[in-house]
Design an enzyme around this catalytic site. Structure first.
Site, PDB file in Angstrom:
ATOM      1  N   ASP A  89       0.849  -1.178   0.000  1.00 24.75           N
ATOM      2  CA  ASP A  89       0.000   0.000   0.000  1.00 24.75           C
ATOM      3  C   ASP A  89       0.892   1.238   0.000  1.00 24.75           C
ATOM      4  O   ASP A  89       2.040   1.189   0.435  1.00 24.75           O
ATOM      5  CB  ASP A  89      -0.903  -0.036   1.238  1.00 24.75           C
ATOM      6  CG  ASP A  89      -2.050   0.945   1.145  1.00 24.75           C
ATOM      7  OD1 ASP A  89      -2.136   1.665   0.135  1.00 24.75           O
ATOM      8  OD2 ASP A  89      -2.855   0.997   2.089  1.00 24.75           O
ATOM      9  N   CYS A 308     -12.852 -27.855   9.770  1.00 26.12           N
ATOM     10  CA  CYS A 308     -11.613 -27.179   9.402  1.00 26.12           C
ATOM     11  C   CYS A 308     -10.427 -28.138   9.428  1.00 26.12           C
ATOM     12  O   CYS A 308     -10.299 -28.966  10.337  1.00 26.12           O
ATOM     13  CB  CYS A 308     -11.362 -26.013  10.353  1.00 26.12           C
ATOM     14  SG  CYS A 308      -9.876 -25.053   9.967  1.00 26.12           S
ATOM     15  N   HIS A 339      -5.552 -20.280  12.446  1.00 26.62           N
ATOM     16  CA  HIS A 339      -6.912 -20.733  12.147  1.00 26.62           C
ATOM     17  C   HIS A 339      -7.687 -19.696  11.341  1.00 26.62           C
ATOM     18  O   HIS A 339      -8.306 -20.019  10.317  1.00 26.62           O
ATOM     19  CB  HIS A 339      -7.694 -21.056  13.416  1.00 26.62           C
ATOM     20  CG  HIS A 339      -9.149 -21.255  13.128  1.00 26.62           C
ATOM     21  ND1 HIS A 339      -9.636 -22.423  12.581  1.00 26.62           N
ATOM     22  CD2 HIS A 339     -10.210 -20.388  13.205  1.00 26.62           C
ATOM     23  CE1 HIS A 339     -10.938 -22.288  12.365  1.00 26.62           C
ATOM     24  NE2 HIS A 339     -11.303 -21.070  12.725  1.00 26.62           N
TER      25      HIS A 339
END
Length: 378
Positions: A89, A308, A339
């Site tokens: 950015d 997951c 996670h």
């Protein structure tokens, strides 16, 4: 950069960007590595998660350790050891938000360092010079930021100034490339205009007329406006953006935000939300959010998300994560960040598969249905 549209399904797109450090398949979420690192994780973690591109920030890296130091140590890739792609950015938002004495003029932005108070001046050229030193694969240009709400006069000035800087930036980039500088680096412009259709159209048309840009971003959203206002603004703006170039929505957002804006034709996203929320105890799952600090998880033997396949869910229980969070153990930050980023990156992979199969509408419905089930269970 080579850009191909692999498939569409409704308004959603599956595309491929071929960059100097590998292919990036979209829809893609870019983990935020502001300081050339994703907080609590290293480059091996990012590779294990399958991240093909991460985001660094010019403002922070320019101030510390400085762009010259990073260039001396092999650019962002050599410095961080992350071998895949970097998007940087411009740092304009950080200069604007972190300094109480930021001043824009016709030529750039004057600001004080949040580290030591020293004065600095960002211009369209100087921001690119820093990013040439970084060796980032995608470089964002400097744009003129305004706080919202604001007067129409100030927003219009912001758009005109952003367009002027964009023209200066692309001219400079093409000159540098002719000298052999930044030949493998790509440059994106940033569309501004708040939630006003009039100003979004004005900014998009002015910037997208500059055909040498490799891609275009939508900036200035997810700053407090209602979700529907954001979605409507994106849907309106994308019609003015080239079909044959990447579309990047900056600083967005929740899993729901990603799904809604993929539906509206956006290819690329970034946000601190998955890692910041992880550190604060909020974890994203197939069925919605989990607040791991709650007492109900103290003796819960189940994985965080039974659907997951991430390292955390395959090895640790909700009870253990609850314990680590309550004990303020640093290992919690790593496991929780792994996670949440896995969830985001996997959601993008599943979205792409659905688009390739022209099954996007059903995928989106099932995404929301799973959250409805969770709410009923609660």
């Amino acid at each position: 950069m080579k850009f191909t549209i692999d498939a569409t399904s409704g308004g959603a797109r599956a595309t491929t960007l071929t960059l100097a450090h590998g292919e990036v398949q979209t829809p893609v979420f870019m983990p935020v590595g502001t300081q050339a690192v994703v907080k609590a994780l290293d480059f091996n973690d990012m590779l294990n998660l399958g991240a093909k591109i991460i985001l660094g920030n010019t403002y922070h890296l320019y101030l510390r350790p400085t762009s010259k130091t990073i260039k001396k140590l092999g650019g962002l890739h050599g410095f961080s050891r992350f071998p895949n792609n970097f998007l940087t950015d411009s740092g304009g938002f950080q200069a604007f938000s972190l300094s109480h004495n930021t001043k824009q003029d016709q030529n750039g932005m004057i600001f004080k360092s949040h580290i030591d108070g020293s004065k600095h001046y960002f211009t369209p050229k100087s921001v690119l010079d820093a990013q040439y030193d970084f060796g980032s694969d995608i470089m964002m240009i400097l744009d003129d930021l305004v706080a919202l709400p604001n007067s129409d006069e100030r927003i219009e000035l912001s758009i005109n100034r952003t367009t002027q800087w964009a023209q200066e930036a692309i001219n400079y980039h093409m000159e540098q490339k002719s000298k052999g500088i930044g030949t493998n680096q790509n440059i994106f412009a940033i569309i501004q205009g708040g939630t006003s259709k009039k100003f979004r159209k004005m900014s998009a048309e002015q910037l997208c007329a500059m055909s040498d840009y490799d891609g275009f971003a939508i900036g200035g959203l997810s700053v407090g406006e209602l979700n529907n206002e954001m979605y409507d603004t994106v849907e309106y703006t994308t019609q003015f953006m080239p079909r044959d170039k990447p579309r990047y929505l900056m600083g967005v957002g929740t899993p729901e935000d990603l799904i809604e804006n993929i539906d509206r034709g956006v290819d690329m996203f970034d946000c601190v939300m998955p890692t910041r929320n992880a550190r604060n105890g909020t974890l994203f799952t197939t069925f919605g959010r989990v607040n791991i600090k709650k007492a109900e998880y103290k003796e819960d033997p189940l994985p965080l998300d039974e659907k997951c396949e991430c390292y955390t869910c395959k090895n640790f229980s909700r009870a253990y994560l609850n314990h680590l969070f309550r004990s303020n153990e640093m290992t919690y930050f790593r496991l929780a960040s792994i996670h949440n980023l896995h969830y985001y990156l996997n959601l993008m992979r599943e979205a792409r598969e659905a688009i390739l199969k022209d099954d996007w509408v059903q995928f989106k419905k099932e995404f929301y249905d799973k959250r409805t089930i969770n709410k009923e269970d609660k």
